[in-house]
Design a protein around this motif. Sequence first.
Motif, PDB file in Angstrom:
ATOM      1  N   VAL A  59      10.950  -0.466 -12.079  1.00  0.00           N
ATOM      2  CA  VAL A  59      11.410  -1.720 -12.681  1.00  0.00           C
ATOM      3  C   VAL A  59      11.918  -2.631 -11.579  1.00  0.00           C
ATOM      4  CG1 VAL A  59      12.936  -2.778 -14.392  1.00  0.00           C
ATOM      5  CG2 VAL A  59      12.054  -0.463 -14.769  1.00  0.00           C
ATOM      6  N   THR A  60      11.485  -3.884 -11.603  1.00  0.00           N
ATOM      7  CA  THR A  60      11.907  -4.846 -10.593  1.00  0.00           C
ATOM      8  C   THR A  60      12.081  -6.212 -11.238  1.00  0.00           C
ATOM      9  OG1 THR A  60      11.368  -5.792  -8.426  1.00  0.00           O
ATOM     10  CG2 THR A  60       9.537  -5.434  -9.933  1.00  0.00           C
ATOM     11  N   THR A  61      12.526  -7.185 -10.452  1.00  0.00           N
ATOM     12  CA  THR A  61      12.617  -8.581 -10.865  1.00  0.00           C
ATOM     13  C   THR A  61      11.901  -9.420  -9.818  1.00  0.00           C
ATOM     14  OG1 THR A  61      14.776  -8.719  -9.799  1.00  0.00           O
ATOM     15  CG2 THR A  61      14.767  -8.322 -12.169  1.00  0.00           C
ATOM     16  N   PRO A  62      11.660 -10.707 -10.079  1.00  0.00           N
ATOM     17  CA  PRO A  62      10.840 -11.491  -9.150  1.00  0.00           C
ATOM     18  C   PRO A  62      11.443 -11.736  -7.773  1.00  0.00           C
ATOM     19  CG  PRO A  62      10.877 -12.501 -11.339  1.00  0.00           C
ATOM     20  CD  PRO A  62      11.912 -11.435 -11.334  1.00  0.00           C
ATOM     21  N   GLN A  63      12.742 -11.538  -7.591  1.00  0.00           N
ATOM     22  CA  GLN A  63      13.359 -11.874  -6.310  1.00  0.00           C
ATOM     23  C   GLN A  63      12.869 -10.975  -5.178  1.00  0.00           C
ATOM     24  OE1 GLN A  63      15.013 -11.251  -9.174  1.00  0.00           O
ATOM     25  NE2 GLN A  63      16.892 -12.455  -9.322  1.00  0.00           N
ATOM     26  N   LYS A  64      12.870 -11.519  -3.965  1.00  0.00           N
ATOM     27  CA  LYS A  64      12.452 -10.771  -2.782  1.00  0.00           C
ATOM     28  C   LYS A  64      13.385  -9.597  -2.522  1.00  0.00           C
ATOM     29  CE  LYS A  64      11.443 -11.299   2.154  1.00  0.00           C
ATOM     30  NZ  LYS A  64      11.412 -12.243   3.308  1.00  0.00           N
ATOM     31  N   LEU A  65      14.694  -9.806  -2.761  1.00  0.00           N
ATOM     32  CA  LEU A  65      15.663  -8.733  -2.528  1.00  0.00           C
ATOM     33  C   LEU A  65      15.368  -7.526  -3.406  1.00  0.00           C
ATOM     34  CD1 LEU A  65      18.202  -7.839  -1.022  1.00  0.00           C
ATOM     35  CD2 LEU A  65      19.571  -8.878  -2.845  1.00  0.00           C
ATOM     36  N   ALA A  66      14.936  -7.775  -4.641  1.00  0.00           N
ATOM     37  CA  ALA A  66      14.598  -6.679  -5.546  1.00  0.00           C
ATOM     38  C   ALA A  66      13.413  -5.900  -4.992  1.00  0.00           C
ATOM     39  CB  ALA A  66      14.279  -7.216  -6.932  1.00  0.00           C
ATOM     40  N   PHE A  67      12.439  -6.605  -4.431  1.00  0.00           N
ATOM     41  CA  PHE A  67      11.266  -5.922  -3.873  1.00  0.00           C
ATOM     42  C   PHE A  67      11.663  -4.999  -2.730  1.00  0.00           C
ATOM     43  CE2 PHE A  67       8.193  -5.810  -0.383  1.00  0.00           C
ATOM     44  CZ  PHE A  67       7.161  -5.134  -1.002  1.00  0.00           C
ATOM     45  N   ILE A  68      12.567  -5.441  -1.873  1.00  0.00           N
ATOM     46  CA  ILE A  68      12.991  -4.626  -0.727  1.00  0.00           C
ATOM     47  C   ILE A  68      13.594  -3.308  -1.202  1.00  0.00           C
ATOM     48  CG2 ILE A  68      14.603  -4.504   1.213  1.00  0.00           C
ATOM     49  CD1 ILE A  68      14.240  -7.543   1.507  1.00  0.00           C
ATOM     50  N   ASP A  69      14.452  -3.385  -2.216  1.00  0.00           N
ATOM     51  CA  ASP A  69      15.073  -2.153  -2.728  1.00  0.00           C
ATOM     52  C   ASP A  69      14.077  -1.277  -3.473  1.00  0.00           C
ATOM     53  OD1 ASP A  69      17.530  -2.773  -1.679  1.00  0.00           O
ATOM     54  OD2 ASP A  69      18.282  -3.740  -3.500  1.00  0.00           O
ATOM     55  N   VAL A  70      13.203  -1.913  -4.239  1.00  0.00           N
ATOM     56  CA  VAL A  70      12.209  -1.146  -4.990  1.00  0.00           C
ATOM     57  C   VAL A  70      11.272  -0.420  -4.040  1.00  0.00           C
ATOM     58  CG1 VAL A  70      10.166  -1.391  -6.445  1.00  0.00           C
ATOM     59  CG2 VAL A  70      12.295  -2.485  -7.110  1.00  0.00           C
ATOM     60  N   ALA A  71      10.914  -1.077  -2.924  1.00  0.00           N
ATOM     61  CA  ALA A  71      10.028  -0.448  -1.947  1.00  0.00           C
ATOM     62  C   ALA A  71      10.621   0.860  -1.438  1.00  0.00           C
ATOM     63  CB  ALA A  71       9.756  -1.401  -0.792  1.00  0.00           C
ATOM     64  N   LYS A  72      11.937   0.892  -1.265  1.00  0.00           N
ATOM     65  CA  LYS A  72      12.598   2.132  -0.835  1.00  0.00           C
ATOM     66  C   LYS A  72      12.397   3.231  -1.879  1.00  0.00           C
ATOM     67  CE  LYS A  72      16.333  -0.323   1.595  1.00  0.00           C
ATOM     68  NZ  LYS A  72      17.796  -0.579   1.594  1.00  0.00           N
ATOM     69  N   GLY A  73      12.529   2.851  -3.145  1.00  0.00           N
ATOM     70  CA  GLY A  73      12.357   3.840  -4.204  1.00  0.00           C
ATOM     71  C   GLY A  73      10.935   4.361  -4.298  1.00  0.00           C
ATOM     72  N   VAL A  74       9.952   3.467  -4.141  1.00  0.00           N
ATOM     73  CA  VAL A  74       8.557   3.895  -4.197  1.00  0.00           C
ATOM     74  C   VAL A  74       8.269   4.877  -3.070  1.00  0.00           C
ATOM     75  CG1 VAL A  74       6.158   3.143  -4.039  1.00  0.00           C
ATOM     76  CG2 VAL A  74       7.808   1.768  -5.313  1.00  0.00           C
ATOM     77  N   ARG A  75       8.799   4.581  -1.877  1.00  0.00           N
ATOM     78  CA  ARG A  75       8.594   5.497  -0.736  1.00  0.00           C
ATOM     79  C   ARG A  75       9.279   6.835  -0.986  1.00  0.00           C
ATOM     80  NH1 ARG A  75       9.815   0.560   2.218  1.00  0.00           N
ATOM     81  NH2 ARG A  75       7.869  -0.341   3.017  1.00  0.00           N
ATOM     82  N   MET A  76      10.448   6.809  -1.622  1.00  0.00           N
ATOM     83  CA  MET A  76      11.137   8.056  -1.944  1.00  0.00           C
ATOM     84  C   MET A  76      10.285   8.907  -2.882  1.00  0.00           C
ATOM     85  SD  MET A  76      14.631   8.726  -4.139  1.00  0.00           S
ATOM     86  CE  MET A  76      13.771   8.324  -5.664  1.00  0.00           C
ATOM     87  N   PHE A  77       9.776   8.299  -3.952  1.00  0.00           N
ATOM     88  CA  PHE A  77       8.945   9.042  -4.894  1.00  0.00           C
ATOM     89  C   PHE A  77       7.674   9.551  -4.219  1.00  0.00           C
ATOM     90  CE2 PHE A  77      11.248   6.621  -8.312  1.00  0.00           C
ATOM     91  CZ  PHE A  77      11.796   7.735  -8.916  1.00  0.00           C
ATOM     92  N   SER A  78       7.129   8.749  -3.308  1.00  0.00           N
ATOM     93  CA  SER A  78       5.936   9.182  -2.589  1.00  0.00           C
ATOM     94  C   SER A  78       6.222  10.427  -1.765  1.00  0.00           C
ATOM     95  CB  SER A  78       5.425   8.051  -1.696  1.00  0.00           C
ATOM     96  OG  SER A  78       4.315   8.469  -0.936  1.00  0.00           O
ATOM     97  N   LYS A  79       7.381  10.441  -1.105  1.00  0.00           N
ATOM     98  CA  LYS A  79       7.759  11.611  -0.308  1.00  0.00           C
ATOM     99  C   LYS A  79       7.974  12.835  -1.175  1.00  0.00           C
ATOM    100  CE  LYS A  79       9.927  11.033   4.179  1.00  0.00           C
ATOM    101  NZ  LYS A  79      11.198  10.997   4.942  1.00  0.00           N
ATOM    102  N   LEU A  80       8.495  12.619  -2.366  1.00  0.00           N
ATOM    103  CA  LEU A  80       8.807  13.720  -3.270  1.00  0.00           C
ATOM    104  C   LEU A  80       7.622  14.078  -4.172  1.00  0.00           C
ATOM    105  CD1 LEU A  80      12.423  12.662  -4.280  1.00  0.00           C
ATOM    106  CD2 LEU A  80      11.729  14.260  -2.497  1.00  0.00           C
ATOM    107  N   LYS A  81       6.467  13.481  -3.899  1.00  0.00           N
ATOM    108  CA  LYS A  81       5.219  13.785  -4.619  1.00  0.00           C
ATOM    109  C   LYS A  81       5.324  13.489  -6.110  1.00  0.00           C
ATOM    110  CE  LYS A  81       3.649  15.331  -0.712  1.00  0.00           C
ATOM    111  NZ  LYS A  81       2.785  14.465   0.100  1.00  0.00           N
ATOM    112  N   VAL A  82       5.995  12.381  -6.431  1.00  0.00           N
ATOM    113  CA  VAL A  82       6.059  11.915  -7.817  1.00  0.00           C
ATOM    114  C   VAL A  82       5.228  10.644  -7.913  1.00  0.00           C
ATOM    115  CG1 VAL A  82       7.531  11.097  -9.694  1.00  0.00           C
ATOM    116  CG2 VAL A  82       8.357  12.886  -8.146  1.00  0.00           C
TER     117      VAL A  82
END
Length: 543
Positions: free
Chosen positions: A313-336
């Motif tokens: 879940v994200t919002t249109p702001q650039k700051l939201a994308f930066i934080d969301v990108a961290k979460g996507v990378r975390m899930f990628s590392k954890l094979k989710v």
Amino acid sequence: MQLLHASSSLCASLHISKPYSSTGLVSPEKTLLPSSISCSLQPKGIESSLWVSRNNSIFTTKAASVEAGASTISSGTAENDVLKALSQIIDPDFGTDIVSCGFVKDLQINEALGEVSFRLELTTPACPIKDMFEQKANEVVKMLPWVKSVNVTMSAQPARPVYAGLLPPGLQKISNIVAVSSCKGGVGKSTVAVNLAYTLAGMGARVGIFDADVYGPSLPTMVSPENRLLEMNPEKKTIIPTEYLGVKLVSFGFAGQGRAIMRGPMVSGVINQLLTTAEWGELDYLVVDMPPGTGDIQLTLCQVVPLTAAVIVTTPQKLAFIDVAKGVRMFSKLKVPCVAVVENMCHFDADGKRYYPFGRGSGSQVVQQFGIPHLFDLPIRPTLSASGDSGMPEVVADPQGEVATTFQDLGVCIVQQCAKIRQQGILIVLYVLQKKMSTAVSYDKSLKVIRVKVPDSDEEFLLHPATVRRNDRSAQSVDEWTGEQKLQYTDVPEDIEPEEIQPMGNYAVQISWPDGFNQIAPYDQLQTMERLVDAPRPTAAQA
């Protein structure tokens, strides 16, 4: 055996050594799939809303039609006629008929009266085209000249988690666990989690919600169960979830504690206890409302249970994308696998125009950069916010509204993607069982080696236990600030043996050593370690 290829047609990519069918109601010449496959998967490049709206046109009919006018009907011929008629119904994405998929159960034929009855058992009660399957099945069987009446009933398989034997008791009857995450507070993650859960329940699924935010639980505000306190089963020492509109609920906010004030390790323990000791029963989907961030709680959840998929879940702001990108990378590392992005508070309509007050493109950027297949937009809608505060989800309060339609599309996406992911897991389990391996990583006592076969790979290799122990990268072995090696080579005896190896989520195993240390060994790290070329042979006594 080749488990899976990247292909738009899943059927074309599955190769199973022996045909499988739980009913036997299949033609021997067909290529068979496990009966646990989904009712349908969405093909690439077709939006879910379009896919659902195509109605009966999604079904195709085989070139060979059922011949009419048979003068005599034997028992075998009657059954063959019915199965041949039903085999005209092709799953739109598997490209395989419902008979071969193992959906047809309890076929009964009364030739004298011309009556036919059978059951279509789908893998999830939330199958988005179950009504179409039922309608088409009625139509094709009624076309047989000797059939006067048809009775079709619909059902769904019991919840069947892929790794049931490796899960805590409370989670062993849950088919899919879906994390809803934002890694940033205030973007509407809990709103998405709750409305998604009630959308899946409205589609016919058995659903639960787990509020994993101990510091600021949202669930008690967003739903209004009659019983607002969790109860304990004194005999089993388990937690009995509360319920609202048929959805099971567990939250620290229902524990009578309000919001927690405690350190990280204590929070992880509370989360573990609430999740794994709850009496969830049979669920098709457990939606986990993740707390913001990428810290201990998120890691604990991904280690305790193999999450099926994640929704970002994200919002249109650039700051939201930066934080969301961290979460996507975390899930990628954890094979989710992250299967969908929900961009909340995108726009609002006024005076016949559409306005984007927070800009545009954050959700699309996540989809493009990380290859997440589906993007859903939610508008700024006062009723959506108000429903969250009132205790009744928007999809329940206004089931025909624009917001409910978007969540319906999201629900269809989740059903399809979870089915695809589960199918991959089932094939891996079948392969593991065929190789007579209880887990992907195991200790061979006779050879004194650790056998490793990481997911999505046919290769098996051997590691020396001492090598695995010396390669630990936790804070107990390596200084987190300086990178200095704290665990020395000589600190690990050459003949060390692991006491137990258990899977941790989708991405790692936990190895318990005689000195009391529990090592988390990710599959990616195991692949980089020095391997044994010639394994030591067992002694005569060991043999």
